[in-house]
Design a protein around this motif. Structure first.
Motif: not given
Length: 142
Positions: A123-129, A131-132
């Motif tokens: 999910e987009p939030t998982e991708r962002a997490a 990456h972070d």
């Protein structure tokens, strides 16, 4: 298929996913005749500004013997310029051209496309997490 015991190792998963991403990006860049080392050099110049050839080679972990060839290729394409350092006439200073900055932007967009495809199961939030988290790990090791 990967052996199950390896799939339990986070470092193995990172390695495999990293290789998949690198190969996909290498392939996409190769379609344009641009190896990943070109992107690394352009990114380093965009980040830090003009640099000596030696400092640039160190910054991107490029073997000094490959630096001249790489810079020759980038200069032929109009992506970098080399000039004599006024402080030390034996040293060459490399700078990014406007065309080089545009090329880097295109390469980064291509890298974003590769990442989106590679990480599509997330999910987009998982991708962002992810990456972070990876950024934090890398900064802690620097």
């Amino acid at each position: 298929m990967d052996p199950a015991p390896l799939l339990d190792l986070t470092v193995y998963l990172l390695s495999r996913v990293g290789r998949l991403g690198k190969h996909a990006l290498d392939d996409r860049l190769a379609e344009r005749g641009l190896p990943l080392r070109h992107m690394a050099v352009l990114a380093a110049l965009a980040d830090s500004g003009a640099a000596s050839q030696l400092a640039l080679a160190r910054a991107v972990r490029l073997d000094p013997s490959d630096t001249t060839t790489t810079l020759d290729e980038l200069q032929r394409r109009g992506l970098v310029e080399r000039s004599v350092d006024p402080a030390d006439r034996r040293r060459r200073v490399v700078s990014l051209t406007d065309r080089g900055r545009e090329q880097l932007d295109e390469m980064c967009a291509l890298a974003d496309e590769v990442a989106a495809e590679l990480l599509a199961p997330l999910e987009p939030t998982e991708r962002a997490a992810l990456h972070d988290a990876l950024g934090r790990v890398l900064r802690a090791r620097a």
